[in-house]
Scaffold this motif. Structure first.
Motif, PDB file in Angstrom:
ATOM      1  N   ASP A  98       7.388  63.280  30.629  1.00 40.49           N
ATOM      2  CA  ASP A  98       6.468  62.377  31.330  1.00 40.49           C
ATOM      3  C   ASP A  98       5.938  61.262  30.437  1.00 40.49           C
ATOM      4  O   ASP A  98       5.154  60.427  30.896  1.00 40.49           O
ATOM      5  CB  ASP A  98       5.274  63.172  31.886  1.00 40.49           C
ATOM      6  CG  ASP A  98       5.681  64.141  32.982  1.00 40.49           C
ATOM      7  OD1 ASP A  98       6.637  63.812  33.723  1.00 40.49           O
ATOM      8  OD2 ASP A  98       5.071  65.216  33.084  1.00 40.49           O
ATOM      9  N   GLN A  99       6.352  61.230  29.176  1.00 41.18           N
ATOM     10  CA  GLN A  99       5.807  60.236  28.254  1.00 41.18           C
ATOM     11  C   GLN A  99       6.376  58.845  28.512  1.00 41.18           C
ATOM     12  O   GLN A  99       7.521  58.680  28.935  1.00 41.18           O
ATOM     13  CB  GLN A  99       6.104  60.648  26.805  1.00 41.18           C
ATOM     14  CG  GLN A  99       5.294  61.850  26.343  1.00 41.18           C
ATOM     15  CD  GLN A  99       5.735  62.372  24.994  1.00 41.18           C
ATOM     16  OE1 GLN A  99       6.433  61.688  24.246  1.00 41.18           O
ATOM     17  NE2 GLN A  99       5.326  63.591  24.672  1.00 41.18           N
ATOM     18  N   GLU A 109      -4.946  72.053  26.139  1.00 46.49           N
ATOM     19  CA  GLU A 109      -3.780  72.774  26.637  1.00 46.49           C
ATOM     20  C   GLU A 109      -4.180  73.750  27.737  1.00 46.49           C
ATOM     21  O   GLU A 109      -3.456  73.918  28.725  1.00 46.49           O
ATOM     22  CB  GLU A 109      -3.093  73.519  25.489  1.00 46.49           C
ATOM     23  CG  GLU A 109      -1.742  74.089  25.853  1.00 46.49           C
ATOM     24  CD  GLU A 109      -0.988  74.610  24.645  1.00 46.49           C
ATOM     25  OE1 GLU A 109       0.238  74.702  24.720  1.00 46.49           O
ATOM     26  OE2 GLU A 109      -1.624  74.932  23.619  1.00 46.49           O
ATOM     27  N   THR A 163       3.434  65.728  28.611  1.00 44.12           N
ATOM     28  CA  THR A 163       4.654  66.419  28.200  1.00 44.12           C
ATOM     29  C   THR A 163       5.773  65.420  27.920  1.00 44.12           C
ATOM     30  O   THR A 163       5.723  64.262  28.347  1.00 44.12           O
ATOM     31  CB  THR A 163       5.113  67.413  29.283  1.00 44.12           C
ATOM     32  OG1 THR A 163       5.333  66.698  30.502  1.00 44.12           O
ATOM     33  CG2 THR A 163       4.049  68.483  29.519  1.00 44.12           C
ATOM     34  N   ARG A 194      -1.656  73.214  36.239  1.00 48.92           N
ATOM     35  CA  ARG A 194      -0.318  73.565  36.729  1.00 48.92           C
ATOM     36  C   ARG A 194      -0.394  74.809  37.598  1.00 48.92           C
ATOM     37  O   ARG A 194       0.360  74.939  38.592  1.00 48.92           O
ATOM     38  CB  ARG A 194       0.615  73.770  35.560  1.00 48.92           C
ATOM     39  CG  ARG A 194       0.783  72.531  34.692  1.00 48.92           C
ATOM     40  CD  ARG A 194       1.822  72.711  33.626  1.00 48.92           C
ATOM     41  NE  ARG A 194       3.166  72.687  34.178  1.00 48.92           N
ATOM     42  CZ  ARG A 194       4.259  72.881  33.467  1.00 48.92           C
ATOM     43  NH1 ARG A 194       4.179  73.139  32.171  1.00 48.92           N
ATOM     44  NH2 ARG A 194       5.439  72.832  34.038  1.00 48.92           N
ATOM     45  N   ASP A 214       6.911  77.604  34.330  1.00 51.17           N
ATOM     46  CA  ASP A 214       7.579  76.360  34.705  1.00 51.17           C
ATOM     47  C   ASP A 214       8.901  76.632  35.411  1.00 51.17           C
ATOM     48  O   ASP A 214       9.219  76.008  36.441  1.00 51.17           O
ATOM     49  CB  ASP A 214       7.810  75.515  33.450  1.00 51.17           C
ATOM     50  CG  ASP A 214       8.468  74.183  33.757  1.00 51.17           C
ATOM     51  OD1 ASP A 214       7.861  73.379  34.491  1.00 51.17           O
ATOM     52  OD2 ASP A 214       9.590  73.967  33.279  1.00 51.17           O
ATOM     53  N   TRP A 258      -5.743  67.657  21.349  1.00 49.82           N
ATOM     54  CA  TRP A 258      -4.369  68.126  21.508  1.00 49.82           C
ATOM     55  C   TRP A 258      -3.580  67.910  20.228  1.00 49.82           C
ATOM     56  O   TRP A 258      -2.703  68.700  19.880  1.00 49.82           O
ATOM     57  CB  TRP A 258      -3.756  67.367  22.678  1.00 49.82           C
ATOM     58  CG  TRP A 258      -2.307  67.586  22.961  1.00 49.82           C
ATOM     59  CD1 TRP A 258      -1.364  66.622  23.093  1.00 49.82           C
ATOM     60  CD2 TRP A 258      -1.627  68.823  23.199  1.00 49.82           C
ATOM     61  NE1 TRP A 258      -0.137  67.173  23.389  1.00 49.82           N
ATOM     62  CE2 TRP A 258      -0.273  68.525  23.462  1.00 49.82           C
ATOM     63  CE3 TRP A 258      -2.023  70.161  23.202  1.00 49.82           C
ATOM     64  CZ2 TRP A 258       0.686  69.504  23.722  1.00 49.82           C
ATOM     65  CZ3 TRP A 258      -1.070  71.144  23.468  1.00 49.82           C
ATOM     66  CH2 TRP A 258       0.253  70.813  23.724  1.00 49.82           C
ATOM     67  N   ARG A 288       1.758  61.075  23.485  1.00 52.84           N
ATOM     68  CA  ARG A 288       1.562  62.489  23.810  1.00 52.84           C
ATOM     69  C   ARG A 288       0.207  62.787  24.428  1.00 52.84           C
ATOM     70  O   ARG A 288      -0.013  63.864  24.969  1.00 52.84           O
ATOM     71  CB  ARG A 288       1.692  63.362  22.552  1.00 52.84           C
ATOM     72  CG  ARG A 288       3.093  63.437  22.000  1.00 52.84           C
ATOM     73  CD  ARG A 288       3.213  64.545  20.972  1.00 52.84           C
ATOM     74  NE  ARG A 288       3.341  65.843  21.613  1.00 52.84           N
ATOM     75  CZ  ARG A 288       2.605  66.901  21.332  1.00 52.84           C
ATOM     76  NH1 ARG A 288       1.645  66.821  20.440  1.00 52.84           N
ATOM     77  NH2 ARG A 288       2.822  68.037  21.946  1.00 52.84           N
ATOM     78  N   SER A 346       4.062  80.255  29.627  1.00 53.75           N
ATOM     79  CA  SER A 346       4.044  78.856  30.050  1.00 53.75           C
ATOM     80  C   SER A 346       5.439  78.401  30.479  1.00 53.75           C
ATOM     81  O   SER A 346       5.616  77.806  31.550  1.00 53.75           O
ATOM     82  CB  SER A 346       3.530  77.976  28.907  1.00 53.75           C
ATOM     83  OG  SER A 346       3.640  76.606  29.235  1.00 53.75           O
TER      84      SER A 346
END
Length: 416
Positions: A266-267, A405, A263, A412, A378, A211, A254, A374
């Motif tokens: 959420d880190q 990714e 993301t 998702r 969302d 990533w 990350r 993307s």
């Protein structure tokens, strides 16, 4: 332990990513021709692909590549002029031996070679797009496909642009040297943009199985700090350093232990590098004190809004949306407008952001840009339009070349 051909190939790819810039810069210093230096480096890469699966990866792969490239350089120069004069330029006569490591004395790369290469590739003889594309290929070690994605143009178009750029530098007899005064000032914006794009490739790799590529981020920050020293009154140089350092402060947070992306919201913010953030905020303050209001300063100000929030709920999304609006007016970039849509969605609700995104779907510059579906997926998910959200996430997954990714997007989609 014997390595499989696939393992060797991946090793070669990793070595090339790390060594390409220093290799090309060192060769350019010797042969005084950026295009020839890049060609010689590519020849050495081909030799590694042919030989290392059989002979094994050498102990010093970067030096091996330099040795082979310089030998090819001697052969090329022999065909152009008399052997004696050009061998003297290269430093000494190289004899033909089986092991290329035996034919060259390894010397440390001059630290400024990479920066000198960047300013050479960003010569006014080239169009701004050609300068950036050529430098990304030579400094960042990016594949033509990756550069094409960064510019959102077809791969053949980018390949032709790079070839023409090398030829233009050669035809113009551009010297491999650092400019000064007004000439440096004229090239600086292109160099800053290249440094930024190199950092972005490290921060969110466009392809591969990882990533992030932290080594590219570190190199971009190193170059950015040197540029601040070379141009101490240029606010955008300090703005860029601030932006990169704030972004880099999140690298540990990350990526999950299994390599999966995490993301921003959420880190674990306890993992953010506060020393790097504080240094970045000082650079941002310096940029503002110099009267800056350019794109890098604005992006750094946006990043600072996130850095100052100890928890996601403290984020000033209205301020971020306002900064993105200023940035969109400065750049006219649809990608910036896409980011503004995210900020508007966070400050005014997902439906408000979705309206902006829907307007962007007709923009031809974003055709094939995976972050458009993307983001839309969302926002559709948040307003409860799950079937449409799933289709958008699946479309985004099909567009990205980064495996981590892709898996995130597919997961998702599955949650819809």
């Amino acid at each position: 332990m014997t390595q499989t051909p696939l393992t060797v190939q991946r090793t070669i790819e990793a070595v090339w990513r790390m060594e390409a810039a220093r290799l090309i810069a060192g060769l350019a210093r010797v042969v005084r021709d950026v295009g020839l230096a890049e060609d010689l480096a590519q020849d050495a890469l081909v030799a590694a692909l042919e030989q290392w699966p059989e002979s094994g990866v050498p102990d010093n792969p970067g030096a091996w590549l330099m040795a082979v490239a310089r030998r090819r350089g001697v052969d090329t120069i022999r065909r152009r002029v008399t052997l004696e004069r050009k061998v003297e330029e290269l430093g000494r006569e190289l004899v033909e031996v089986e092991n290329p490591m035996d034919e060259i004395e390894i010397v440390p790369t001059v630290q400024d070679d990479v920066l000198r290469l960047m300013f050479t590739a960003c010569h006014p003889a080239l169009s701004p797009e050609a300068r950036i594309a050529l430098t990304l290929k030579m400094i960042g070690g990016l594949a033509t496909e990756e550069i094409a994605r960064a510019f959102v143009v077809p791969v053949p178009t980018m390949a032709q642009r790079i070839v023409r750029a090398k030829k233009a530098l050669s035809d113009a007899g551009v010297r491999f040297e650092m400019p000064s005064g007004e000439e440096m000032a004229a090239r600086l914006p292109s160099v800053l943009e290249v440094v930024y794009l190199i950092f972005n490739e490290g921060y969110a790799a466009t392809s591969g199985t990882s990533w992030t590529r932290p080594a590219l981020c570190a190199e971009a920050m190193r170059l950015g700090r040197i540029l601040c020293g070379l141009a101490p009154n240029e606010p955008e140089a300090f703005g860029l350093v601030a932006l990169m350092e704030i972004q880099a402060s999140r690298l540990r947070a990350r990526v999950a232990a299994d390599g999966a992306p995490i993301t921003l919201l959420d880190q674990n913010r306890a993992l953010w590098d506060r020393v790097l953030i504080n240094h970045a905020l000082q650079a941002l303050a310096r940029a503002e004190s110099l009267g800056g209001s350019g794109p890098y300063l604005l992006q750094a100000a946006i990043a600072a809004c996130h850095a100052r929030a100890n928890v996601p709920e403290q984020t000033d999304w209205q301020q971020i949306a306002s900064l993105y609006e200023q940035l969109a007016l400065r750049t006219g970039s649809p990608v910036v407008e896409l980011n503004r849509a995210v900020a508007v969605a966070m400050s005014d609700g997902p439906a408000a952001g979705l309206g902006i995104v829907d307007d962007l779907r007709a923009d031809p510059a974003l055709r094939g840009y995976h972050l458009l579906p993307s983001v839309r997926g969302d926002l559709l998910f948040k307003v409860g339009r799950l079937a449409e959200a799933r289709a958008e996430f699946e479309a985004a997954a099909a567009m990205t070349s980064n495996e981590q990714e892709r898996q995130l997007l597919l997961s998702r989609a599955a949650r819809c």
